[in-house]
Design an enzyme around this catalytic site. Structure first.
Site, PDB file in Angstrom:
ATOM      1  N   THR A  14       0.828  -1.210   0.000  1.00  0.00           N
ATOM      2  CA  THR A  14       0.000   0.000   0.000  1.00  0.00           C
ATOM      3  C   THR A  14       0.864   1.263   0.000  1.00  0.00           C
ATOM      4  O   THR A  14       0.467   2.278  -0.574  1.00  0.00           O
ATOM      5  CB  THR A  14      -0.969   0.029   1.195  1.00  0.00           C
ATOM      6  OG1 THR A  14      -0.233   0.050   2.419  1.00  0.00           O
ATOM      7  CG2 THR A  14      -1.906  -1.166   1.158  1.00  0.00           C
ATOM      8  N   ASN A  15       2.032   1.203   0.621  1.00  0.00           N
ATOM      9  CA  ASN A  15       2.919   2.359   0.561  1.00  0.00           C
ATOM     10  C   ASN A  15       3.508   2.539  -0.835  1.00  0.00           C
ATOM     11  O   ASN A  15       3.698   3.661  -1.296  1.00  0.00           O
ATOM     12  CB  ASN A  15       4.037   2.234   1.602  1.00  0.00           C
ATOM     13  CG  ASN A  15       3.618   2.761   2.967  1.00  0.00           C
ATOM     14  OD1 ASN A  15       3.187   3.897   3.095  1.00  0.00           O
ATOM     15  ND2 ASN A  15       3.749   1.929   3.985  1.00  0.00           N
ATOM     16  N   LEU A  94      19.284  -4.962   5.445  1.00  0.00           N
ATOM     17  CA  LEU A  94      20.243  -4.763   4.365  1.00  0.00           C
ATOM     18  C   LEU A  94      21.669  -4.855   4.887  1.00  0.00           C
ATOM     19  O   LEU A  94      21.980  -4.403   5.985  1.00  0.00           O
ATOM     20  CB  LEU A  94      20.014  -3.395   3.710  1.00  0.00           C
ATOM     21  CG  LEU A  94      18.647  -3.198   3.050  1.00  0.00           C
ATOM     22  CD1 LEU A  94      18.508  -1.765   2.560  1.00  0.00           C
ATOM     23  CD2 LEU A  94      18.453  -4.182   1.901  1.00  0.00           C
ATOM     24  N   HIS A 110       8.545   3.632   9.053  1.00  0.00           N
ATOM     25  CA  HIS A 110       8.362   2.769  10.215  1.00  0.00           C
ATOM     26  C   HIS A 110       7.106   3.214  10.973  1.00  0.00           C
ATOM     27  O   HIS A 110       6.883   4.417  11.153  1.00  0.00           O
ATOM     28  CB  HIS A 110       9.579   2.859  11.139  1.00  0.00           C
ATOM     29  CG  HIS A 110       9.484   1.962  12.335  1.00  0.00           C
ATOM     30  ND1 HIS A 110       9.697   0.598  12.258  1.00  0.00           N
ATOM     31  CD2 HIS A 110       9.182   2.230  13.632  1.00  0.00           C
ATOM     32  CE1 HIS A 110       9.527   0.070  13.462  1.00  0.00           C
ATOM     33  NE2 HIS A 110       9.213   1.031  14.305  1.00  0.00           N
TER      34      HIS A 110
END
Length: 206
Positions: A14-15, A94, A110
């Site tokens: 959705t982002n 990462l 976040h």
């Protein structure tokens, strides 16, 4: 030439959709060039393919180390000459080579007001349940640069969300997600327009 964005995702996307919508509206003058997921069934990949974007599944299990997986992602992003990497609900850590390659060109969203309820183990509904269990009166969302720490990079944008007495993790998550959809495209726009100045932990909007 338009700026190019690479998006890393793990879930519904959705982002990612919020960014695509703002590009289509003309709010962001850029294009999403590649979408990479560490989950084969992530609906975000379908969103990307429907928009004609190169969408790839890159799984940790297919590589000997996190670094090898990240080099594979870096090759994809490099092939598309991306200017910015956006973590939009990416549930992976990462490696240093990836972060070094895109230093201050990786941003993450976040679902809390960092430094509250962040770091190892704080993702998705775990964040919202922790906030409710602690009894906070406000939560919110944060967009920040990514560094070697978990949810530890310089903060770009934050916005608070009131915690209601009858909230559940689901209801709080839904309201925080609306704020994520507001903040993440704004941060992308500010970055691509060269309007973010970073000095140590401090990010100034120019």
């Amino acid at each position: 030439m338009k700026k190019r964005i690479g998006v890393l995702v793990s879930g519904g996307g959705t982002n990612l959709q919020a960014i695509l919508d703002k590009i289509n509206e003309g709010y962001i003058d850029a294009e999403v060039a590649a979408v990479i997921s560490n989950r084969k069934d992530a609906y975000a990949l379908e969103r990307a393919r429907a928009a004609g974007i190169d969408a790839r599944y890159v799984a940790r299990k297919d590589y000997e180390s996190d670094e090898q997986r990240d080099y594979a992602m870096m090759r994809i992003l490099g092939d598309h000459a991306v200017d910015l990497v956006v973590l939009a609900g990416y549930l992976g850590i990462l490696s240093k080579p990836f972060i070094d390659a895109y230093r201050l060109r990786i941003i993450n969203v976040h679902p809390s007001l960092i430094p509250a309820f962040c770091g190892k183990g704080f993702y998705g509904h775990h964040v919202h349940q922790a906030a409710l269990d602690y009894g906070v009166k406000v939560s919110g969302a944060t967009v920040h640069f990514v560094d070697e720490g978990i949810d530890a990079g310089p903060i770009i944008l934050q916005k608070a969300v009131e915690v209601k007495d009858d909230d559940t993790a689901d209801t709080l998550a839904a309201r925080v997600l609306e704020v994520e959809h507001e903040l993440l495209p704004r941060a992308v726009k500010l970055f691509l327009e060269g309007r973010l100045s970073v000095s140590g932990r401090h990010v100034r909007i120019i």
